[in-house]
Write a protein that holds these residues in place. Structure first.
Motif, PDB file in Angstrom:
ATOM      1  N   UNK A  90       0.831  -1.215   0.000  1.00 33.88           N
ATOM      2  CA  UNK A  90       0.000   0.000   0.000  1.00 33.88           C
ATOM      3  C   UNK A  90       0.862   1.261   0.000  1.00 33.88           C
ATOM      4  N   UNK A  91       1.909   1.276   0.815  1.00 30.79           N
ATOM      5  CA  UNK A  91       2.802   2.441   0.851  1.00 30.79           C
ATOM      6  C   UNK A  91       3.489   2.683  -0.478  1.00 30.79           C
ATOM      7  N   UNK A  92       4.237   1.691  -0.998  1.00 35.00           N
ATOM      8  CA  UNK A  92       4.901   1.888  -2.288  1.00 35.00           C
ATOM      9  C   UNK A  92       3.926   2.200  -3.432  1.00 35.00           C
ATOM     10  N   UNK A  93       2.694   1.686  -3.343  1.00 35.62           N
ATOM     11  CA  UNK A  93       1.690   1.936  -4.390  1.00 35.62           C
ATOM     12  C   UNK A  93       0.978   3.275  -4.187  1.00 35.62           C
ATOM     13  N   UNK A  94       1.326   3.955  -3.113  1.00 36.43           N
ATOM     14  CA  UNK A  94       0.728   5.260  -2.788  1.00 36.43           C
ATOM     15  C   UNK A  94      -0.793   5.166  -2.653  1.00 36.43           C
ATOM     16  N   UNK A  95      -1.249   4.120  -1.973  1.00 38.03           N
ATOM     17  CA  UNK A  95      -2.670   3.980  -1.665  1.00 38.03           C
ATOM     18  C   UNK A  95      -2.923   4.623  -0.305  1.00 38.03           C
ATOM     19  N   UNK A  96      -3.738   5.651  -0.295  1.00 34.78           N
ATOM     20  CA  UNK A  96      -4.076   6.357   0.940  1.00 34.78           C
ATOM     21  C   UNK A  96      -5.025   5.501   1.781  1.00 34.78           C
ATOM     22  N   UNK A  97      -5.174   5.866   3.030  1.00 33.94           N
ATOM     23  CA  UNK A  97      -6.028   5.100   3.948  1.00 33.94           C
ATOM     24  C   UNK A  97      -7.462   4.959   3.427  1.00 33.94           C
ATOM     25  N   UNK A  98      -8.015   6.055   2.879  1.00 33.26           N
ATOM     26  CA  UNK A  98      -9.391   5.964   2.371  1.00 33.26           C
ATOM     27  C   UNK A  98      -9.482   5.056   1.151  1.00 33.26           C
ATOM     28  N   UNK A  99      -8.422   4.994   0.356  1.00 34.16           N
ATOM     29  CA  UNK A  99      -8.408   4.110  -0.807  1.00 34.16           C
ATOM     30  C   UNK A  99      -8.303   2.646  -0.373  1.00 34.16           C
ATOM     31  N   UNK A 100      -7.454   2.377   0.606  1.00 35.06           N
ATOM     32  CA  UNK A 100      -7.346   1.018   1.143  1.00 35.06           C
ATOM     33  C   UNK A 100      -8.702   0.591   1.702  1.00 35.06           C
ATOM     34  N   UNK A 101      -9.331   1.471   2.464  1.00 30.94           N
ATOM     35  CA  UNK A 101     -10.651   1.174   3.040  1.00 30.94           C
ATOM     36  C   UNK A 101     -11.673   0.910   1.918  1.00 30.94           C
ATOM     37  N   UNK A 102     -11.609   1.693   0.850  1.00 31.55           N
ATOM     38  CA  UNK A 102     -12.567   1.550  -0.258  1.00 31.55           C
ATOM     39  C   UNK A 102     -12.422   0.219  -0.982  1.00 31.55           C
TER      40      UNK A 102
END
Length: 183
Positions: A90-102
């Protein structure tokens, strides 16, 4: 759902030298995942599993790849694999917390996604629910992704559905450092 013992026992160290070398290549110094240890105990299954891997650089960006994998695992209620991918990528892919949650609680209309990502999530959802695309879904996907990318999306969905079957069906305990589904 977390379980303490998988239905098929994982290999325990010391691993045979060939398996240790494979774990070293895949894990780059980290301890091998429980899923890998279970699969490696059965040569044919392990060889087929490794041959299907899609984590090499392909036609999708890391971010696109991880959206597909995370959404596929979430739809299959596979917290094990979703959590491993979120923790590692998630970090390297630049997925923000709201995107991970989505990836777990949202859908293609979640406001965090760009139009191209909305088409990506809609495609994952269509493959999961119907194993195909409508003409409109394919047209929307084709507006943002080329043929090689579309094939990769489909392969990722299929492979990670199979991984979900394995992790869920084997009742693998969640990895210690993996993320957990949002509540």
């Amino acid at each position: 759902m977390s379980h303490s013992t998988p239905r098929i026992a994982p290999l325990t160290p010391p691993y045979p030298p060939e398996i240790q070398a494979q774990f070293d290549r895949i894990m780059r110094g980290a301890a091998p995942l429980i899923l890998f240890r279970v699969m490696a105990g059965h040569r044919r299954a392990w060889d087929k599993f490794r041959a299907g891997g899609l984590l090499d650089p392909g036609p999708l960006s890391l971010r696109q790849r991880e959206i597909v994998i995370d959404r596929t695992c979430a739809l299959n209620r596979c917290e094990y694999e979703w959590g491993v991918h979120v923790a590692v990528f998630a970090g390297p892919a630049k997925l923000a917390e709201d995107e991970v949650r989505a990836t777990v609680q949202g859908d293609a209309t979640s406001p965090c996604w760009s139009p191209a990502e909305q088409a990506l999530v809609a495609a994952v959802d269509a493959l999961h629910h119907r194993a195909t695309f409508s003409d409109q879904e394919f047209a929307e996907l084709s507006a943002h992704y080329d043929e090689a990318q579309i094939l990769e999306i489909m392969l990722l969905c299929g492979f990670y559905r199979a991984v979900s079957y394995l992790a869920n069906g084997l009742r693998l305990p969640l990895e210690e450092k993996a993320a957990r589904f949002p509540v």
